[in-house]
Motif scaffolding. Structure first.
Motif, PDB file in Angstrom:
ATOM      1  N   SER A   1      -3.358   1.361  -3.246  1.00 46.12           N
ATOM      2  CA  SER A   1      -3.179   2.618  -2.526  1.00 46.12           C
ATOM      3  C   SER A   1      -4.395   2.947  -1.672  1.00 46.12           C
ATOM      4  O   SER A   1      -4.293   3.670  -0.703  1.00 46.12           O
ATOM      5  CB  SER A   1      -2.877   3.744  -3.502  1.00 46.12           C
ATOM      6  OG  SER A   1      -4.023   4.039  -4.227  1.00 46.12           O
TER       7      SER A   1
ATOM      8  N   LYS B   1       0.842  -1.205   0.000  1.00 43.70           N
ATOM      9  CA  LYS B   1       0.000   0.000   0.000  1.00 43.70           C
ATOM     10  C   LYS B   1       0.878   1.256   0.000  1.00 43.70           C
ATOM     11  O   LYS B   1       0.685   2.177  -0.795  1.00 43.70           O
ATOM     12  CB  LYS B   1      -0.900  -0.028   1.236  1.00 43.70           C
ATOM     13  CG  LYS B   1      -1.740   1.206   1.389  1.00 43.70           C
ATOM     14  CD  LYS B   1      -2.702   1.078   2.542  1.00 43.70           C
ATOM     15  CE  LYS B   1      -3.378   2.437   2.729  1.00 43.70           C
ATOM     16  NZ  LYS B   1      -4.651   2.377   3.349  1.00 43.70           N
TER      17      LYS B   1
ATOM     18  N   GLU C   1       1.921   9.495  -5.472  1.00 43.58           N
ATOM     19  CA  GLU C   1       2.256  10.819  -4.927  1.00 43.58           C
ATOM     20  C   GLU C   1       3.255  11.576  -5.817  1.00 43.58           C
ATOM     21  O   GLU C   1       3.174  12.785  -5.967  1.00 43.58           O
ATOM     22  CB  GLU C   1       2.845  10.628  -3.507  1.00 43.58           C
ATOM     23  CG  GLU C   1       3.511  11.839  -2.883  1.00 43.58           C
ATOM     24  CD  GLU C   1       2.500  12.858  -2.356  1.00 43.58           C
ATOM     25  OE1 GLU C   1       1.345  12.456  -2.104  1.00 43.58           O
ATOM     26  OE2 GLU C   1       2.879  14.043  -2.215  1.00 43.58           O
TER      27      GLU C   1
ATOM     28  N   SER D   1       2.495   1.806  -3.370  1.00 38.32           N
ATOM     29  CA  SER D   1       1.549   2.328  -4.368  1.00 38.32           C
ATOM     30  C   SER D   1       1.292   3.810  -4.123  1.00 38.32           C
ATOM     31  O   SER D   1       1.264   4.613  -5.061  1.00 38.32           O
ATOM     32  CB  SER D   1       0.224   1.569  -4.310  1.00 38.32           C
ATOM     33  OG  SER D   1       0.456   0.207  -4.484  1.00 38.32           O
ATOM     34  N   GLN D   2       1.112   4.177  -2.849  1.00 40.32           N
ATOM     35  CA  GLN D   2       0.859   5.594  -2.528  1.00 40.32           C
ATOM     36  C   GLN D   2       2.040   6.464  -2.935  1.00 40.32           C
ATOM     37  O   GLN D   2       1.891   7.561  -3.470  1.00 40.32           O
ATOM     38  CB  GLN D   2       0.597   5.747  -1.025  1.00 40.32           C
ATOM     39  CG  GLN D   2      -0.746   5.202  -0.603  1.00 40.32           C
ATOM     40  CD  GLN D   2      -0.933   5.226   0.904  1.00 40.32           C
ATOM     41  OE1 GLN D   2       0.033   5.092   1.665  1.00 40.32           O
ATOM     42  NE2 GLN D   2      -2.168   5.372   1.335  1.00 40.32           N
TER      43      GLN D   2
END
Ligand code: FPP
Ligand code: MG
Length: 299
Positions: free
Chosen positions: A297, A134, A142, A137-138
């Motif tokens: 995410s 997670k 970003e 992915s973030q």
């Protein structure tokens, strides 16, 4: 330590950076094998994970040097699938270090935007714990609009896995494809590293002169630079020596090879090189990959 350090140059280092920067062609893309962290830890009587943490600090220095000298792309080997075979304590330590650094990265959004650093994690992310998937992915979402320096972090990566995965993707999503459609370029498009040109320079520390299952498909015409220094001890002088070696070797590269590389770079997915059904396949694959990224995410 932040992902891009606030390295302060001495006047001599500034001079040397400028000489190399304005010398013969710079590598566009450098790949780093950050080797020797545990030997460094042993030599300093500190824990292995502290050696890896010092290694991260050096990566942040390296990114600063790359930004300042004008390198566009960096790929770094942070965690091999083979590293899962290390002791539980070390694997947990490395995964925790990654959690810490990727979480920090999410807080550093404005600084990375200012420097234009885009992070991509390449590797078999599905082997990692859910929370790390997670975070990764973030992180990628970003920084996805940044475009000055591309940092590819190879995490849970080996080349053999990458090539196997690429073939699996073609088989799984490639309805209507036949054997004539399979080409080197299509394989390029299906690799984790599909967004990057091949590395111009591979830089490995610690005196080991092996490739260790890193970017084996991509290194076909890369200049290899090996140095005995352990990664946490790397200095700007070692970095510049690597770039100088690339510049010297490039001068000797035959013009044929150079032309081949330029031709490869010029052929883009949107050219009419691919049959329509292959283009459709690549388009479907892109949508599928984006869905996975978004899914993780938000989880
Ligand atoms: C190789 O040295 C290094 C690693 C296996 C890990 C490298 C990871 C970092 C520097 C941290 C990066 C973290 C992020 C999130 C980018 P080694 O352990 O093989 O040392 P040795 O060769 O002395 O045994
Ligand atoms: Mg090693």
């Amino acid at each position: 330590m932040s992902w891009v350090s606030d390295y302060k140059y001495t006047w001599l280092q500034t001079l040397a950076m400028n000489v190399i920067k304005h010398g013969y062609r710079l590598p566009r893309h450098i790949a780093f094998v950050m080797d020797g962290n545990r030997r460094y830890a042993n030599s300093q009587h500190i824990r292995k994970i502290e050696g890896h943490s010092k290694g991260f600090d050096k990566l942040a220095d390296c990114l600063r040097w790359c930004l300042d000298i004008g390198i566009r792309e960096v790929t770094t080997f942070a965690f091999s699938i083979e590293n899962f075979k290390r002791s539980e304590e070390e694997v947990t330590g490395l995964l925790d270090l990654a959690r810490e650094k990727f979480s920090k990265l999410l807080l550093e959004g404005p600084k990375l935007k200012e420097h234009g650093v885009r992070i991509r994690v390449i590797g078999n992310i599905s082997l990692l714990p859910d929370d790390l998937q997670k975070l990764i992915s973030q992180t990628m979402l970003e920084t996805e609009t940044n475009d000055k320096l591309f940092l590819n972090v190879a995490f849970s990566y080996t080349s053999r896995d990458e090539i196997t995965h690429s073939i699996e993707e073609i088989l799984r999503h490639g309805d209507g494809m036949h054997e004539d459609d399979i080409s080197e370029r299509l394989m390029d498009e299906c690799l984790y590293s599909r967004h990057s040109p091949p590395p111009d320079l591979l830089f490995r520390t610690s005196g080991e002169t092996r490739i260790s299952d890193f970017l084996m498909w991509q290194l076909s015409s890369t200049v290899l630079y090996f140095t005995k220094i352990l990664w946490p001890e790397i200095t700007i002088w070692n970095f510049l020596a690597g770039i100088f070696t690339y510049q010297r070797d490039s001068l000797h590269m035959s013009s044929f090879k150079t032309q081949e590389r330029l031709k490869r770079a010029a052929v883009s997915r949107n050219s009419n090189f691919y049959a329509e059904h292959v283009q459709n396949f690549l388009h479907r694959l892109d949508i599928y990959r984006r869905d996975i990224l978004l899914k993780w995410s938000y989880l």
